[in-house]
Design an enzyme around this catalytic site. Structure first.
Site, short mmCIF file in Angstrom:
data_model
loop_
_atom_site.label_atom_id
_atom_site.label_comp_id
_atom_site.label_asym_id
_atom_site.label_seq_id
_atom_site.Cartn_x
_atom_site.Cartn_y
_atom_site.Cartn_z
N GLU A 75 1.66 -0.39 -4.89
CA GLU A 75 0.76 0.50 -5.14
C GLU A 75 1.51 2.07 -5.58
OE1 GLU A 75 -3.42 2.50 -3.62
OE2 GLU A 75 -1.88 2.15 -2.13
N ASP A 133 0.77 -0.91 0.05
CA ASP A 133 -0.15 0.14 -0.13
C ASP A 133 0.83 1.23 0.17
OD1 ASP A 133 -2.51 1.31 0.49
OD2 ASP A 133 -1.73 1.97 2.27
#
Length: 712
Positions: free
Chosen positions: A385, A349
């Protein structure tokens, strides 16, 4: 579990390994703190009452440590750390606050929100510069010593090659909460995901890899708890080693391992969505739960004035992976999940936050160097990401070799094309062929691009074709949260409707988007439930919706079953034909050099450079030459792939595509997204060069010409 009352001896112990480690005779405790003046180990009984405080008198290389010869697995513990409380200098030590071991592998109890959890006095005129003396232990979960033995048997990693992967992003709880064939006591748990009905659906689809939304332990945010809601997504980590026990029917860590073993037995990989960019302790007004109270100035990136945090995550703080001990914490956590929990990889993330050094994104920084040289981590799947919220944080296409990336350029390009936006044909072709413009420059391959049209953050596929605007009223934020730029189109009516023409168009658009995804070069990723029309009722930010809004609905309509069969057939087609999962980019995605691919206008002529950017252009043909892709199987048979002719029509009207005479004969129908089933078009008469195909408005057609095998 140890008799806490009988524990009164603390030996020097060892500074490594970090955390609480049982060696069969006792437990070694080790915790890093660079600026602490004193560290106390606190022991708790089965009712959560503190019974012993033992000072860790040994400190080696800023690691405080001690050994309890009487201690056993199951012992509950925490720390109280003494040092300066000077927020203006970055220090927030407060021994009145029990803090959790960053290396804890298990927790007992839950976090109960109370003002005593904060190192400062809430409501004080000096805010976080004040000092709170209330004891927080009664409101805190406790760390628990884990005995990690587990019978893995003959567990083997599937080791699916990158180009063969089909990823399924799902949520442990949401996937089975409404599944009628999963026992009620197991729904929403690791054990539920281990059951045959749950796994059978993945196998029916042909999924190779599940990507689980965060399973690292996390609390429910205070503002959500007080509003009666729940942090459903889990992007607010409390502990980087402990699995979230809300998802464990048995309340035992080994349930997670059992789930991994069951998925591996079915040939399915497990990738974890991990959040190492920040913690749940928030900004300067957040609670003191773990790293803030152990050594705030070491664990977090601080602003120049030291009181405030350098926040590129939007969550109040950013982990300081420039510090060698914090980097070690992240690396140790990753290795633990690979070596002890047998996971197959990670999706990071806001990965750009991990690349920052001196506040700037540096892709040759310490974190990436550490991962690349690590003999455990450089063998698993690593997906970024590729952005954060700071300056220069958007880094799509710029991550190092060995990393794949979530490609939001793919998402937006494909959405915009099928929505019918003008001037998107060139962008669509680049994304369809693997995004060589993003990944080819540095020698990366098509599998560096993780392609998706929908993910947990945003509209589901059904909502993408059913809503023009977000509808996040259930979040209680007056619909201000969530993205406004969704590139969605409701096909003529906002939300639920009984209009048969609108409903038919929506189903066609779903098939267009799914077919494009599964026939594109790169790694396709499906959002759980998209294969069966899952809706979130227009909510594009369902982070706090632990309810029917987010859970997969297994009560299928006939059209949902048809869509599931459509997806399964497309995945099988992808697996059967290497032309759709190439290891390398096409020689030239806009020409016929090498005769790997050729782009054609509807009239059969070649696409010229000027045609790609024409505002009105919404149609293109793509001819893939299978004889340029040769594979040899285990028996020595040399197999060339079949030829494929794809015709894309994002125009609202039917369009005639002419097959030029040189195309030859033998072209059979394989796919027409204007039909609900792939089988519906395969009985049509073959097409030969000089013939024509009418592609209905907003549809995709694929013809194929078999080539067969020949001796090596």
């Amino acid at each position: 579990m140890s008799d806490v009352a009988a524990i009164d001896t603390l030996w020097p112990g060892s500074p490594y390994p970090r955390g609480a480690t049982w060696d069969g005779h006792g437990v070694n405790f080790a915790v890093f703190s660079e600026h602490a003046e004193k560290v106390e180990l606190c022991l708790f009984d089965e009712r959560g009452h503190e019974r012993r405080r033992l000072a860790l008198r040994e400190c080696t290389d800023q690691v405080w440590h001690g050994y309890l010869p009487q201690a056993r697995p199951g012992l509950a513990y925490g720390y109280r750390v003494h040092g300066p409380y000077r927020p203006q200098d970055g220090h927030r030590f407060n021994p009145h606050k029990l803090v959790l071991d960053p290396y804890a592998k298990d927790y007992v109890g839950t976090l109960r929100w109370h003002d005593a959890l904060y190192g400062y006095t809430i409501g004080h005129r000096r805010e976080d510069l004040s000092f709170d003396r209330r004891d927080s232990a009664g409101h805190m979960p406790k760390c628990r010593v884990l005995e990690g033995a587990f019978s893995w048997g003959d567990d083997r990693r599937p080791r699916v090659p990158w180009n063969d992967m089909v990823v399924y992003e799902t949520h442990v709880r949401g996937y089975t909460m409404r599944h009628p064939d999963v026992p009620p006591s197991l729904r929403g748990t690791y054990a539920g995901l281990s059951t045959a009905p749950a796994i059978d659906h993945l196998r029916r689809l042909g999924v190779t890899t599940v990507e689980l939304m965060p399973v690292h332990a996390f609390p429910n945010d205070r503002h959500l708890a007080e509003a009666g809601r729940q942090n459903y997504w889990g992007y607010n980590t409390l502990g980087f080693f402990a699995p979230e026990m809300r998802y464990a029917a048995s309340r035992k860590v080994k349930e997670f391992k059992t789930m991994v073993r069951a998925l591996h037995a079915a040939g399915i990989e497990v990738i974890l969505d991990v959040v190492y960019n920040h913690s749940c302790e928030g900004n300067q007004l957040g609670p003191t739960l773990s790293m803030r109270g152990i050594d705030n100035a070491a664990y977090y990136r601080l602003a120049d004035d030291r009181r405030y945090y350098h926040d590129v995550t939007g969550c109040g703080n950013t982990l300081n992976v420039e510090h060698p001990r914090v980097l070690q914490l992240v690396m140790d956590s990753l290795r633990y999940w690979v070596e002890e929990m047998h996971v197959d990889g990670f999706r990071f993330d806001l990965a750009s936050a991990l690349a920052r050094e001196g506040g700037r994104v540096d892709h040759l920084g310490g974190f990436f160097d550490a991962v690349r040289q690590d003999p455990t981590l450089n063998m698993v799947k690593l997906i970024a990401e590729p952005w954060d919220l700071g300056d220069g944080g958007y880094q799509v296409g710029n991550f190092p070799l060995g990393w794949a990336e979530w490609n939001d350029r793919y998402r937006d390009g494909v959405r915009a094309y099928w929505k019918g936006d003008s001037g998107r044909l060139g962008e669509f072709a680049r994304r369809l062929t693997g995004s060589s413009d993003l990944y080819g420059r540095a020698g990366r391959r098509p599998n560096a691009s993780v392609n998706f049209v929908a993910a947990h953050d945003g509209f589901t596929l059904h909502d993408l074709v059913s809503y023009n605007d977000k509808h996040n009223e259930a979040n209680g934020e007056d619909n201000r949260d969530g993205h406004n730029h969704n590139l969605s189109w409701n096909c003529g009516a906002e939300g639920p409707t009984e209009d048969p023409q609108v409903l038919a168009l929506r189903e066609r658009q779903k098939r267009n988007l799914l077919a494009t995804l599964l026939l594109s070069q790169g790694v396709p990723m499906l959002l759980a439930g998209d294969e069966a029309g899952r809706t979130q009722q227009g909510n594009n930010n369902a982070y706090a919706q632990d309810n029917e809004i987010s859970w997969v609905d297994w009560a299928r309509r006939p059209e949902d079953e048809a869509l599931t069969d459509f997806v399964a057939d497309l995945i099988a087609l992808r697996k059967a034909h290497p032309s759709f999962r190439r290891r390398d980019f096409f020689a030239d995605h806009r020409g016929d050099r090498g005769h790997q691919v050729r782009w054609l206008r509807p009239d059969g002529g070649d696409m010229a450079e000027s045609h790609w950017d024409e505002d009105f252009a919404r149609c293109v043909g793509m001819l893939i030459f299978g004889d340029q892709l040769v594979e040899t199987d285990a028996r020595g048979v040399r197999r060339v792939d079949d030829d494929f002719w794809l015709m894309f029509n994002a125009h609202h009207e039917d369009v005639r595509f002419d097959l030029p005479p040189w195309a030859g004969a033998g072209w059979r129908w394989r796919l027409d997204t204007a039909e609900a089933s792939t089988a519906a078009c395969t009985a049509r008469a073959p097409v030969a060069g000089g013939g024509a195909v009418v592609v209905r408005g907003r549809s995709l057609v694929m013809l194929m010409r078999p080539r067969g095998a020949e001796p090596a």
